[in-house]
Scaffold this active site. Sequence first.
Site, PDB file in Angstrom:
ATOM      1  N   SER A 107       3.160   6.132   2.963  1.00  9.19           N
ATOM      2  CA  SER A 107       1.705   5.571   3.163  1.00  9.19           C
ATOM      3  C   SER A 107       0.294   6.288   2.388  1.00  9.19           C
ATOM      4  CB  SER A 107       0.583   4.687   3.647  1.00  9.19           C
ATOM      5  OG  SER A 107       1.585   3.766   4.184  1.00  9.19           O
TER       6      SER A 107
ATOM      7  N   HIS B 172      -3.775   8.195   5.899  1.00  9.03           N
ATOM      8  CA  HIS B 172      -4.223   7.133   4.147  1.00  9.03           C
ATOM      9  C   HIS B 172      -5.563   8.437   3.732  1.00  9.03           C
ATOM     10  CE1 HIS B 172      -2.521   3.199   4.864  1.00  9.03           C
ATOM     11  NE2 HIS B 172      -1.861   3.952   5.476  1.00  9.03           N
TER      12      HIS B 172
END
Length: 302
Positions: free
Chosen positions: A208, A253
Amino acid sequence: MDQQQPPADRDPSGEGGATRFCYRHPDRRTGITCTRCDRPICSECMISASVGFHCPECVRSGGGTGHHPAASRPRTLTGGAVAADPRLVTKILLAINVAVFAAVWLTGRSWLVQDLMLIGRAWDPQPFPGGWTGVAEGQWYRLLTSMFLHEELLHIAFNMLGLWWLGGPLEAALGRVRFLALYLLSGLAGSALTYWISAQNQGSLGASGAVFGLLGATVVLMRRMNYDLRPVLVILALNVLFSLRSGIAWQAHLGGLIAGTLIAVALVHAPRARRNAVQFGACALVLAVTVVIVFARTAALT
């Protein structure tokens, strides 16, 4: 000598004449033409040359210019080498992620998860006798290997869809080396921020962080190309909101998004005269900050 202009500076209607559309993508309006064959080409198809832009067919055929290949070697928007397969690195990264995912499932997960996931310090020995050791004990490789590790089918499906959707156009625009640097450095930055902020015994895994880096780079590239940013900004906002859910490593993230955006700004906006120095200098700076964060966190835990 005519000066080469970026596509963002061109009149989309093309010299005030009739609207033209890319010969390879008929739905895309463009004001750019190949300087060899004069066919209209969009920003995805155009290949930067010593003068103007060339279409893929003219590049493959050599155009009959008679120049030494090195003198007019086509380049991407950021100065990277143009490859025959503009998605090769994207395909390789995707294949590695899928292969690791398959290996985890086929071997019963536990040993690969134990050896590859991101973890700060020694884990509770249950359910694995002997416990785990982590980054603080010297296993820095976990910062990298955790980027290719997934446990849930939905997790890898979303990440690989993001990698395929964002990676192909970015790799074509940046070139293989620059794209790979963007992907790996974004993922490492995400791992480093997770290691720094999260609890020392909190495990983390997944691509991610790297995918968020690609998302940030896509925003930068689309702005540079003067494209409509609203669709990608909506996707970015939805992903940020999704990151706030419980159990999601939002630190990865955020770290990937920041690193990917900063690197992309340097790649896309570097002045031509100092292009390589600015681009690779920015990558080196992001890597240096990542290493400093890891050293600082390790010192705090030991």
